[in-house]
Scaffold this active site. Structure first.
Site, short mmCIF file in Angstrom:
data_model
loop_
_atom_site.label_atom_id
_atom_site.label_comp_id
_atom_site.label_asym_id
_atom_site.label_seq_id
_atom_site.Cartn_x
_atom_site.Cartn_y
_atom_site.Cartn_z
N GLU A 177 0.86 -1.14 0.05
CA GLU A 177 0.01 -0.07 0.01
C GLU A 177 0.89 1.18 0.03
O GLU A 177 1.42 1.79 0.95
CB GLU A 177 -1.01 0.02 1.27
CG GLU A 177 -1.82 1.35 1.29
CD GLU A 177 -2.71 1.39 2.43
OE1 GLU A 177 -2.63 0.48 3.52
OE2 GLU A 177 -3.64 2.28 2.46
N LYS A 219 -2.56 -1.97 -2.91
CA LYS A 219 -3.70 -1.13 -2.29
C LYS A 219 -3.32 0.30 -2.59
O LYS A 219 -1.99 0.68 -2.15
CB LYS A 219 -4.04 -1.45 -1.01
CG LYS A 219 -4.88 -0.52 -0.22
CD LYS A 219 -5.30 -1.18 1.29
CE LYS A 219 -6.03 -0.14 2.11
NZ LYS A 219 -6.85 -0.43 3.38
P1 13P Z 1 -9.16 4.34 4.56
O1 13P Z 1 -10.09 3.85 3.71
O2 13P Z 1 -9.90 5.09 5.66
O3 13P Z 1 -8.10 5.33 3.92
O4 13P Z 1 -8.21 3.31 5.40
C1 13P Z 1 -7.70 2.10 4.68
C2 13P Z 1 -6.30 1.84 5.04
O5 13P Z 1 -6.25 0.69 5.70
C3 13P Z 1 -5.48 2.82 5.29
O6 13P Z 1 -4.21 1.95 5.43
#
Ligand code: 13P
Length: 339
Positions: A177, A219
């Site tokens: 991510e 992600k």
């Molecule tokens: P948000 O959808 O609140 O941005 O959080 C997702 C997430 O796991 C951030 O690391």
């Protein structure tokens, strides 16, 4: 590592009509969330809140996996079933956040690097025993005056690749991510440019660290205008730019891409995902959700920390899960959601 296990996990994470619920808030973040409903953050209140999210009846129709925090994977439901086991019984996979947070990057004012590689091999082995099938590591890229720097992007994608490789060695699917933050008044074009540069650097680094792309889930942020930008890109622009950016950067062999919500409203996050799936395609990968706030915020507000509100809060959560499940198929109806 068992390739077959990684194959099955990655494929199941992005199964048609399903996405991921992120409930992996760190201690300071969950405290902020609970503060917002005037509820003290204690081990008991955090367990109770995570319990209602995890045991929500019917959630497994739209949710393939949930990302837990270290404390949560060690907790149990009210009747004493470990959370990971309670999820497995519903056919929902357990994920775990394994980074230890974004810290100031030395020599780079205003920028952060995510830590957590030390001892990660041993921690992954333990999480695997506790039932984790996939793991998450979040890198944060900030847009601002003269940033992000190349140094910040490179430090973060290097850590992401090292983490991903360790996950696969442990038989755990890495969810990588890199989040380009919405904070600031930057244009949607600048968000595109920075996200593109970050993803190009990320896939180059995954290659260098011998990470198997077939067993990696991305992600990522959508391409949106900075929160304080006077000109906000509309739904069609966000969808078109995000698809274009992903097609230009993400290899086709990836089993799937999921989005974070990043501060978008619950409805906007759903509308954007739906527009991408309804308008574009066929695409090389399924596009789904891995939202934290956009799934939880309405549920948290309905709960208010009160036992008597649990059913109502669960119904609100289920509704958002259903809407996003539909959006992952391009079948979400914004009008009926608003009704
Ligand atoms: P948000 O959808 O609140 O941005 O959080 C997702 C997430 O796991 C951030 O690391």
């Amino acid at each position: 590592m068992s390739i077959k296990e990684l194959d099955q996990t990655a494929e199941a994470m992005v199964a048609a009509g399903k996405g991921i619920l992120a409930i992996d808030e760190s201690a300071p973040t969950i405290k902020n969330r609970l503060d917002s409903i005037n509820t003290e953050s204690t081990e008991t209140s955090r367990r109770a809140y995570r319990d209602l999210l995890i045991t929500n009846p019917g959630g497994n129709e739209y949710i393939s996996g949930m990302i837990l925090f270290d404390e949560t994977i060690r907790q149990s439901t009210a009747d004493g079933t470990p959370f990971a086991e309670a999820l497995e019984k519903q056919g929902i996979m357990t994920g775990i956040k394994v980074d230890t947070g974004a810290k100031e990057l030395a020599g780079h004012p205003g920028e952060k690097v995510t830590e957590g590689l030390d001892g990660l091999r041993d921690r992954l082995a333990e999480y695997k025993k506790l039932g984790a099938k996939f793991a998450k590591w979040r890198a944060v890229i900030t847009i601002g005056e003269g940033i992000p720097s190349l140094g910040c992007i490179e430090a973060n994608v290097h850590a992401l690749a090292r983490y991903a490789s360790l996950c696969q060695e442990a038989g755990i699917v890495p969810m990588v991510e890199p989040e380009v933050l919405m904070d600031g008044d930057h244009s949607v074009e600048l968000c595109y440019e920075v996200t593109e540069a970050t993803l190009k650097a990320l896939f180059n680094e995954l290659y260098k660290q011998s990470v198997s792309l077939e067993h990696t889930i991305l992600k990522v942020n959508m391409i949106v205008s900075g929160k304080d930008c006077s000109e906000q890109a509309d739904v069609d622009d966000v969808a078109g730019l995000t698809i274009n950016c992903l097609l230009n950067t993400v290899p086709a062999s990836l089993p799937g891409i999921v989005f974070l919500s990043g501060g978008q409203s619950a409805e906007k996050a759903t509308e954007h995902l739906n527009a991408m799936n309804a308008t574009y395609g066929p695409l090389p990968w399924p596009l789904s959700f891995s939202y934290g706030r956009a799934l939880q915020a309405p549920c948290l507000a309905a709960w208010q920390g009160k036992e008597e509100n649990v059913e109502k809060a669960q119904a609100v959560l289920l509704h958002r899960e259903k809407c996003n499940g539909e959006a992952s198929l391009g079948k979400y109806d914004a009008a009926s959601d608003a009704a």
